[in-house]
Motif scaffolding. Structure first.
Motif, PDB file in Angstrom:
ATOM      1  N   GLY A 150     -23.721  19.662   6.982  1.00  0.00           N
ATOM      2  CA  GLY A 150     -22.385  19.265   7.391  1.00  0.00           C
ATOM      3  C   GLY A 150     -21.663  20.418   7.928  1.00  0.00           C
ATOM      4  O   GLY A 150     -20.342  20.122   8.381  1.00  0.00           O
ATOM      5  N   GLY A 151     -22.284  21.659   8.149  1.00  0.00           N
ATOM      6  CA  GLY A 151     -21.603  22.409   8.873  1.00  0.00           C
ATOM      7  C   GLY A 151     -22.110  22.704  10.151  1.00  0.00           C
ATOM      8  O   GLY A 151     -21.477  23.759  11.044  1.00  0.00           O
ATOM      9  N   LEU A 152     -23.030  21.964  10.599  1.00  0.00           N
ATOM     10  CA  LEU A 152     -23.654  21.955  11.943  1.00  0.00           C
ATOM     11  C   LEU A 152     -23.412  20.606  12.683  1.00  0.00           C
ATOM     12  O   LEU A 152     -23.330  20.321  13.857  1.00  0.00           O
ATOM     13  CB  LEU A 152     -25.177  22.076  11.922  1.00  0.00           C
ATOM     14  N   VAL A 153     -23.368  19.594  11.779  1.00  0.00           N
ATOM     15  CA  VAL A 153     -23.130  18.080  12.576  1.00  0.00           C
ATOM     16  C   VAL A 153     -22.000  17.248  11.632  1.00  0.00           C
ATOM     17  O   VAL A 153     -22.017  17.782  10.486  1.00  0.00           O
ATOM     18  CB  VAL A 153     -24.465  17.376  12.524  1.00  0.00           C
ATOM     19  N   GLY A 154     -21.657  16.249  11.851  1.00  0.00           N
ATOM     20  CA  GLY A 154     -20.721  15.476  11.250  1.00  0.00           C
ATOM     21  C   GLY A 154     -21.446  14.766  10.155  1.00  0.00           C
ATOM     22  O   GLY A 154     -22.729  14.427  10.558  1.00  0.00           O
ATOM     23  N   LEU A 155     -20.601  14.375   9.205  1.00  0.00           N
ATOM     24  CA  LEU A 155     -21.288  13.384   8.098  1.00  0.00           C
ATOM     25  C   LEU A 155     -20.123  12.391   8.079  1.00  0.00           C
ATOM     26  O   LEU A 155     -19.275  12.861   7.640  1.00  0.00           O
ATOM     27  CB  LEU A 155     -21.822  14.227   6.782  1.00  0.00           C
ATOM     28  N   PRO A 156     -20.459  11.156   8.389  1.00  0.00           N
ATOM     29  CA  PRO A 156     -19.537  10.292   8.114  1.00  0.00           C
ATOM     30  C   PRO A 156     -18.781  10.057   6.536  1.00  0.00           C
ATOM     31  O   PRO A 156     -19.710  10.342   5.690  1.00  0.00           O
ATOM     32  CB  PRO A 156     -20.014   8.887   8.462  1.00  0.00           C
ATOM     33  N   ARG A 157     -17.575  10.024   6.542  1.00  0.00           N
ATOM     34  CA  ARG A 157     -17.107   9.826   5.224  1.00  0.00           C
ATOM     35  C   ARG A 157     -16.966  11.126   4.401  1.00  0.00           C
ATOM     36  O   ARG A 157     -16.845  11.028   3.027  1.00  0.00           O
ATOM     37  CB  ARG A 157     -17.368   8.507   4.401  1.00  0.00           C
ATOM     38  N   GLN A 158     -17.101  12.149   5.184  1.00  0.00           N
ATOM     39  CA  GLN A 158     -17.212  13.419   4.149  1.00  0.00           C
ATOM     40  C   GLN A 158     -16.493  14.547   4.961  1.00  0.00           C
ATOM     41  O   GLN A 158     -16.774  15.748   5.090  1.00  0.00           O
ATOM     42  CB  GLN A 158     -18.522  13.767   3.971  1.00  0.00           C
ATOM     43  N   HIS A 159     -15.128  13.983   5.456  1.00  0.00           N
ATOM     44  CA  HIS A 159     -14.420  14.929   6.469  1.00  0.00           C
ATOM     45  C   HIS A 159     -13.973  16.087   5.699  1.00  0.00           C
ATOM     46  O   HIS A 159     -14.211  17.390   6.461  1.00  0.00           O
ATOM     47  CB  HIS A 159     -13.119  14.236   6.836  1.00  0.00           C
ATOM     48  N   PRO A 160     -13.244  16.369   4.655  1.00  0.00           N
ATOM     49  CA  PRO A 160     -12.997  17.850   4.003  1.00  0.00           C
ATOM     50  C   PRO A 160     -14.232  18.515   3.930  1.00  0.00           C
ATOM     51  O   PRO A 160     -14.228  19.756   4.171  1.00  0.00           O
ATOM     52  CB  PRO A 160     -12.464  17.168   2.557  1.00  0.00           C
ATOM     53  N   TYR A 161     -15.289  18.108   3.505  1.00  0.00           N
ATOM     54  CA  TYR A 161     -16.245  18.695   3.009  1.00  0.00           C
ATOM     55  C   TYR A 161     -17.143  19.205   4.422  1.00  0.00           C
ATOM     56  O   TYR A 161     -17.290  20.490   4.472  1.00  0.00           O
ATOM     57  CB  TYR A 161     -17.435  17.747   2.446  1.00  0.00           C
ATOM     58  N   VAL A 162     -17.119  18.309   5.393  1.00  0.00           N
ATOM     59  CA  VAL A 162     -17.637  18.817   6.768  1.00  0.00           C
ATOM     60  C   VAL A 162     -16.650  19.944   7.480  1.00  0.00           C
ATOM     61  O   VAL A 162     -17.322  20.832   7.980  1.00  0.00           O
ATOM     62  CB  VAL A 162     -17.859  17.816   7.698  1.00  0.00           C
TER      63      VAL A 162
END
Ligand SMILES: NC(=O)c1ccc[n+]([C@@H]2O[C@H](COP(=O)([O-])OP(=O)(O)OC[C@H]3O[C@@H](n4cnc5c(N)ncnc54)[C@H](OP(=O)(O)O)[C@@H]3O)[C@@H](O)[C@H]2O)c1
Length: 255
Positions: A150-162
């Motif tokens: 999640g530091g390299l690509v998007g992950l749906p529904r994990q916006h703050p974490y990403v």
């Protein structure tokens, strides 16, 4: 880590935030097996006591220090104490959270969930880096930040974490520039690892299978499979690596 000791950290002290459970625990024990003295840091004392005992069982020195990385004054005091007593040669910024209140579409993310994720994953790592800076620069030290795919690509529904983990990848690069050539700064980007953090995912058969099917290696990692690469980045074998982010993700970001 099982088997032969692959790295030699004899005479060095490693500090691992979030070292009481999951990936951080495996990293802390990996350093102990490789000869380092290790200070695991986390908020809850019972889990820490268990890790400290396991580190000492491996013949390494350790000490019990509870720390909430969101308390920047406590972070400074804690790192000063460790630097005075044991020295600080390696810091692993591993503490991280991804609570329910920060998951889902934007509307579902509460202010509190957003703040908690940024406070632990990004501001906490920043505070620990700042508190350890002088000790690391004086000891040819190494900082390893534990981000995520999640530091390299998007992950749906994990916006703050990403957002927090992309921030950590960026912090790795800017610190690497400022700290060179005295100290190195690298980052690890794990894929899905079976820990408390992902318990809801691997306990749910459908969710687990969908993640496994999306992962070329077709499974979650064990925490020890992330610990080895963390030790590598901190070791002299990686002496020319700084500002780098290593994906350890079963191929997730190769797609
Ligand atoms: N598991 C995965 O699939 C995965 C994938 C990619 C990246 N990661 C990253 O890897 C790191 C470790 O994850 P994990 O799966 O091992 O998580 P975990 O099993 O939930 O462990 C989290 C650790 O962080 C500590 N922690 C949480 N909040 C803290 C705070 N405010 N101050 C100090 N320590 C705190 C916890 O101890 P206390 O609660 O006692 O404080 C615990 O030791 C995280 O940064 C995570 O984002 C995990």
């Amino acid at each position: 880590m099982d088997g032969d000791v692959a790295f030699d950290f004899e005479g060095r002290t490693a500090v691992v935030t979030g070292g009481s459970r999951g990936i951080g625990r495996a990293i802390a024990l990996g350093f102990a097996e490789a000869g380092a003295d290790v200070v695991p840091l986390a908020r809850s004392e019972p889990a820490l006591e268990d890790v400290v005992a396991a580190i000492r069982d491996r013949g390494a020195e350790s000490r019990l220090e509870t720390l909430d990385v969101t308390d920047s004054e406590a972070v400074t005091d804690c790192f000063d104490r460790i630097a005075d007593d044991l020295g600080v040669d390696v810091v692993v910024n591993n503490a991280g959270v991804n609570p329910e209140a920060a998951l889902g579409d934007l509307e579902g993310v509460t202010d509190e969930g957003l703040r908690q994720v940024l406070a632990v994953n990004l501001e906490g790592a920043f505070a620990c880096a700042r508190a350890a800076e002088s000790a690391l620069l004086a000891s040819d030290g190494v900082l390893v930040n534990v981000a995520s795919v999640g530091g390299l690509v998007g992950l749906p529904r994990q916006h703050p974490y990403v957002a927090s983990k992309h921030g950590l990848v960026g912090l790795t690069k800017s610190l690497a520039l400022d700290w060179a050539p005295e100290a190195r700064v690298n980052c690890l980007a794990p894929g899905y690892v079976a820990t408390d953090l992902t318990e809801d995912l691997h306990a749910d058969d459908d969710l687990r299978r969908s993640i496994e099917e999306r992962t070329p290696l077709d499974r979650f990692a064990d925490p020890e499979e992330v610990a080895g690469p963390a030790l590598f980045l901190a070791s002299d074998l990686a002496s020319y690596a700084t500002g780098a982010t290593l994906a350890v993700d079963g191929g997730w970001t190769a797609r």
